[in-house]
Scaffold this motif. Structure first.
Motif, PDB file in Angstrom:
ATOM      1  N   SER A   1      -1.874  -5.560 -13.393  1.00 22.34           N
ATOM      2  CA  SER A   1      -0.478  -4.663 -13.350  1.00 22.34           C
ATOM      3  C   SER A   1       0.006  -4.646 -14.706  1.00 22.34           C
ATOM      4  O   SER A   1       0.630  -3.321 -15.257  1.00 22.34           O
ATOM      5  CB  SER A   1       0.463  -5.431 -12.796  1.00 22.34           C
ATOM      6  OG  SER A   1       0.633  -6.814 -13.098  1.00 22.34           O
ATOM      7  N   LYS A   2      -0.286  -5.356 -15.736  1.00 23.91           N
ATOM      8  CA  LYS A   2       0.073  -4.993 -17.263  1.00 23.91           C
ATOM      9  C   LYS A   2      -0.656  -3.971 -17.671  1.00 23.91           C
ATOM     10  O   LYS A   2      -0.261  -2.930 -18.527  1.00 23.91           O
ATOM     11  CB  LYS A   2      -0.233  -6.220 -17.928  1.00 23.91           C
ATOM     12  CG  LYS A   2       1.198  -7.568 -17.578  1.00 23.91           C
ATOM     13  CD  LYS A   2       0.945  -8.397 -18.420  1.00 23.91           C
ATOM     14  CE  LYS A   2       2.125  -9.635 -18.361  1.00 23.91           C
ATOM     15  NZ  LYS A   2       1.900 -10.679 -19.301  1.00 23.91           N
TER      16      LYS A   2
ATOM     17  N   SER B   1       7.258  -0.277 -12.381  1.00 23.14           N
ATOM     18  CA  SER B   1       8.007  -1.363 -13.159  1.00 23.14           C
ATOM     19  C   SER B   1       9.028  -2.106 -11.949  1.00 23.14           C
ATOM     20  O   SER B   1       9.150  -3.363 -12.036  1.00 23.14           O
ATOM     21  CB  SER B   1       8.836  -0.839 -14.171  1.00 23.14           C
ATOM     22  OG  SER B   1       7.872  -0.418 -15.168  1.00 23.14           O
ATOM     23  N   VAL B   2       9.692  -1.145 -11.295  1.00 28.35           N
ATOM     24  CA  VAL B   2      10.589  -1.877 -10.284  1.00 28.35           C
ATOM     25  C   VAL B   2      10.142  -2.166  -8.762  1.00 28.35           C
ATOM     26  O   VAL B   2      10.803  -2.723  -8.040  1.00 28.35           O
ATOM     27  CB  VAL B   2      11.861  -0.659 -10.387  1.00 28.35           C
ATOM     28  CG1 VAL B   2      12.254  -0.697 -11.516  1.00 28.35           C
ATOM     29  CG2 VAL B   2      11.506   0.415  -9.654  1.00 28.35           C
ATOM     30  N   SER B   3       8.768  -1.890  -8.794  1.00 28.16           N
ATOM     31  CA  SER B   3       8.063  -1.973  -7.557  1.00 28.16           C
ATOM     32  C   SER B   3       7.984  -3.461  -6.886  1.00 28.16           C
ATOM     33  O   SER B   3       7.839  -3.715  -5.924  1.00 28.16           O
ATOM     34  CB  SER B   3       6.933  -1.293  -7.286  1.00 28.16           C
ATOM     35  OG  SER B   3       5.743  -1.760  -8.162  1.00 28.16           O
ATOM     36  N   GLY B   4       7.887  -4.266  -7.990  1.00 32.90           N
ATOM     37  CA  GLY B   4       7.479  -5.649  -7.779  1.00 32.90           C
ATOM     38  C   GLY B   4       6.046  -5.981  -7.715  1.00 32.90           C
ATOM     39  O   GLY B   4       5.593  -7.061  -7.102  1.00 32.90           O
ATOM     40  N   ILE B   5       5.144  -4.976  -7.939  1.00 34.11           N
ATOM     41  CA  ILE B   5       3.657  -5.322  -7.445  1.00 34.11           C
ATOM     42  C   ILE B   5       3.371  -5.817  -8.855  1.00 34.11           C
ATOM     43  O   ILE B   5       3.291  -5.454  -9.806  1.00 34.11           O
ATOM     44  CB  ILE B   5       3.005  -3.624  -7.257  1.00 34.11           C
ATOM     45  CG1 ILE B   5       3.547  -2.986  -6.208  1.00 34.11           C
ATOM     46  CG2 ILE B   5       1.523  -3.954  -7.186  1.00 34.11           C
ATOM     47  CD1 ILE B   5       2.848  -1.522  -5.883  1.00 34.11           C
ATOM     48  N   LYS B   6       2.568  -6.929  -8.510  1.00 33.37           N
ATOM     49  CA  LYS B   6       1.829  -7.736  -9.598  1.00 33.37           C
ATOM     50  C   LYS B   6       0.597  -8.010  -9.240  1.00 33.37           C
ATOM     51  O   LYS B   6       0.289  -8.251  -8.022  1.00 33.37           O
ATOM     52  CB  LYS B   6       2.831  -9.086  -9.672  1.00 33.37           C
ATOM     53  CG  LYS B   6       4.275  -8.818 -10.104  1.00 33.37           C
ATOM     54  CD  LYS B   6       4.203  -8.252 -11.505  1.00 33.37           C
ATOM     55  CE  LYS B   6       5.812  -8.168 -11.756  1.00 33.37           C
ATOM     56  NZ  LYS B   6       5.937  -7.377 -13.172  1.00 33.37           N
TER      57      LYS B   6
ATOM     58  N   VAL C   1       0.895  -1.301   0.011  1.00 34.05           N
ATOM     59  CA  VAL C   1      -0.151   0.077   0.101  1.00 34.05           C
ATOM     60  C   VAL C   1       0.901   1.098   0.045  1.00 34.05           C
ATOM     61  O   VAL C   1       0.589   2.284  -0.636  1.00 34.05           O
ATOM     62  CB  VAL C   1      -1.166   0.152   1.060  1.00 34.05           C
ATOM     63  CG1 VAL C   1      -0.170   0.098   2.549  1.00 34.05           C
ATOM     64  CG2 VAL C   1      -2.078   1.135   1.050  1.00 34.05           C
ATOM     65  N   ALA C   2       2.269   1.046   0.737  1.00 33.91           N
ATOM     66  CA  ALA C   2       3.044   2.512   0.529  1.00 33.91           C
ATOM     67  C   ALA C   2       3.379   2.470  -0.796  1.00 33.91           C
ATOM     68  O   ALA C   2       3.608   3.827  -1.142  1.00 33.91           O
ATOM     69  CB  ALA C   2       4.158   2.025   1.466  1.00 33.91           C
ATOM     70  N   LYS C   3       3.809   1.387  -1.432  1.00 31.33           N
ATOM     71  CA  LYS C   3       4.165   1.536  -2.803  1.00 31.33           C
ATOM     72  C   LYS C   3       3.145   2.166  -3.687  1.00 31.33           C
ATOM     73  O   LYS C   3       3.536   3.003  -4.575  1.00 31.33           O
ATOM     74  CB  LYS C   3       4.840   0.269  -3.305  1.00 31.33           C
ATOM     75  CG  LYS C   3       6.009  -0.178  -2.629  1.00 31.33           C
ATOM     76  CD  LYS C   3       6.501  -1.469  -3.305  1.00 31.33           C
ATOM     77  CE  LYS C   3       7.769  -2.003  -2.622  1.00 31.33           C
ATOM     78  NZ  LYS C   3       7.962  -3.537  -2.893  1.00 31.33           N
ATOM     79  N   LEU C   4       2.132   1.721  -3.471  1.00 32.38           N
ATOM     80  CA  LEU C   4       0.817   2.164  -4.276  1.00 32.38           C
ATOM     81  C   LEU C   4       0.504   3.606  -4.056  1.00 32.38           C
ATOM     82  O   LEU C   4       0.327   4.268  -4.923  1.00 32.38           O
ATOM     83  CB  LEU C   4      -0.372   1.316  -4.283  1.00 32.38           C
ATOM     84  CG  LEU C   4      -0.191  -0.192  -4.648  1.00 32.38           C
ATOM     85  CD1 LEU C   4      -1.308  -1.037  -4.212  1.00 32.38           C
ATOM     86  CD2 LEU C   4      -0.387  -0.416  -6.166  1.00 32.38           C
ATOM     87  N   SER C   5       0.824   4.027  -2.566  1.00 27.45           N
ATOM     88  CA  SER C   5       0.555   5.557  -2.558  1.00 27.45           C
ATOM     89  C   SER C   5       1.506   6.378  -3.037  1.00 27.45           C
ATOM     90  O   SER C   5       1.077   7.548  -3.657  1.00 27.45           O
ATOM     91  CB  SER C   5       0.595   5.636  -0.958  1.00 27.45           C
ATOM     92  OG  SER C   5       1.591   5.252  -0.385  1.00 27.45           O
TER      93      SER C   5
END
Length: 394
Positions: free
Chosen positions: A80-81, A187-192, A17-21
């Motif tokens: 994600s894509k 792209s580098v966050s690893g969120i899939k 959620v932090a990465k998404l924010s």
């Protein structure tokens, strides 16, 4: 806020959620830059408040049907894509907006980006939901919206300054840079997110019927739309009114900066309050505050007092904006309903924006600008009445 977790080696890392924010913050800065000058950009072609409203209303219809038409694509593909491709498309489109001087090219680009926007919103919303537990959904939505509104504080000031000093085209170029940064970080966050339905729902009419046959989904749809009704007024008609009142582009930036401050200060707190007060009470109080202020504005002639009152009305929006989407997800009965119904739910953005823009444009043909305050105040009162009919979910 629960945005950091500790690894065994003692190092702290960002949660999903932090990465998404952060991604939300960066993309929202881009969106806020463009939204600040969008009405002025269209006006540079047509030189008419009415035509600006009509063009904007037409684009919302494109988005409305896109949400339903592209449900199968959303269901059967990685979210994600889809989100990544939509970011790349926006980055390129903003560069093209910056360099075009032809009205017909603008219309083509606006049409295409409107469709792409539906993919971006739907995919990102599902990703946020999939990375949240039911018990933390309201909180996480509050975090995401707070990040977005930090952007809406920063963006208008930057856009107003750049447009005033260098021109509107430079605002589009800067917006494109922010989108490229968001794409790189994602792209580098690893969120899939591979939340994929094997059985897709390609029947447009059936999807439409199935969504609205549920009373609570319909109420959620309408109440969520109230937010976009109000923002269609603030971000489309008010910038033009500010310029027509003799103020420059910088004042548009100052005003939209002020509009976002109550959202930043209040949205996370109000989203948490739903856990104790429930969604119903939050909706009623928030919309009632906006309605009362809108009616008061009808009698105000001083542009500075007017802008101040509208900024205060954002307190009501801070109560409603981050909680409507959380309410929608909470009333869904099955996880598979997210893929099927989240896209159609998001048509509330465009349906309500269309109503707000087309009704505002038509009203301005016959009546002075201040009557818009009565119109939108009436819309907000309708939202208050609808709030009495929803379930009081905590």
């Amino acid at each position: 806020m629960g945005i950091l977790i500790k690894r065994r080696d003692g190092m702290s890392v960002l949660t999903g959620v932090a990465k998404l924010s952060i991604i939300s913050l960066i993309t929202a800065i881009s969106a806020s830059l463009v939204s600040t000058i969008w009405a002025l950009y269209i006006d540079s072609f047509v030189h008419s408040e009415v035509i600006v409203g009509l063009i904007s209303a037409a684009l919302t219809l494109v988005a409305f049907f896109s949400y339903f038409l592209f449900v199968p694509l959303i269901e059967k593909n990685s979210k994600s894509k889809i989100f990544s491709y939509s970011l790349l498309s926006f980055a390129i489109a903003y560069i093209l907006f910056a360099i075009t001087s032809k009205f017909y090219i603008f219309l083509i680009l606006a049409f295409l980006t409107t469709i792409i926007y539906t993919f971006k919103v739907t995919s990102f919303g599902i990703i946020v939901r999939d990375k949240s537990k039911r018990s933390t959904l309201s909180r996480n939505e509050g975090i995401i919206y707070t990040a977005m509104n930090i952007a809406w504080v920063i963006g208008p000031l930057i856009a107003g300054f750049i447009a005033n000093k260098y021109g509107i085209s430079h605002v589009f170029l800067l917006s494109s840079i922010f989108i490229f940064i968001a794409l790189l970080f994602f792209s580098v966050s690893g969120i899939k997110d591979s939340n994929i339905n094997k059985k897709v729902d390609g029947n447009l009419l059936k999807n439409f019927y199935d969504f609205f046959k549920d009373k609570q989904r319909t109420l959620s749809y309408l109440i969520s739309g109230g937010v976009n009704l109000w923002w269609s007024f603030i971000y489309l008609f008010m910038p033009l009114h500010i310029i027509r009142s003799g103020l420059n582009d910088l004042w548009v930036g100052y005003f939209l900066f002020g509009i976002a401050v109550p959202l930043i200060l209040g949205e996370y707190k109000f989203s948490k309050l739903t856990l104790t007060l429930g969604h119903k009470k939050i909706f009623k109080i928030g919309y009632f505050l906006v309605a009362i202020i809108s009616f008061i504005c009808f009698f105000i002639q001083d542009i500075y007092i007017l802008l101040g009152l509208l900024i205060f009305a954002s307190v009501g929006m801070a109560m409603v904006e981050p909680t409507t989407e959380a309410y929608f997800f909470k009333i869904l009965k099955k996880k598979s309903d997210e893929n099927r119904f989240y896209g159609p739910y998001n048509t509330t953005i465009d349906f309500s924006s269309f109503i707000g823009r087309i009704s505002g444009a038509i009203l301005l043909i016959f009546l002075p600008f201040n009557y818009l305050f009565l119109l939108y105040g009436f819309f907000m009162l309708i939202m208050v009445l609808l709030s009495y009919k929803i379930k009081n979910i905590f």
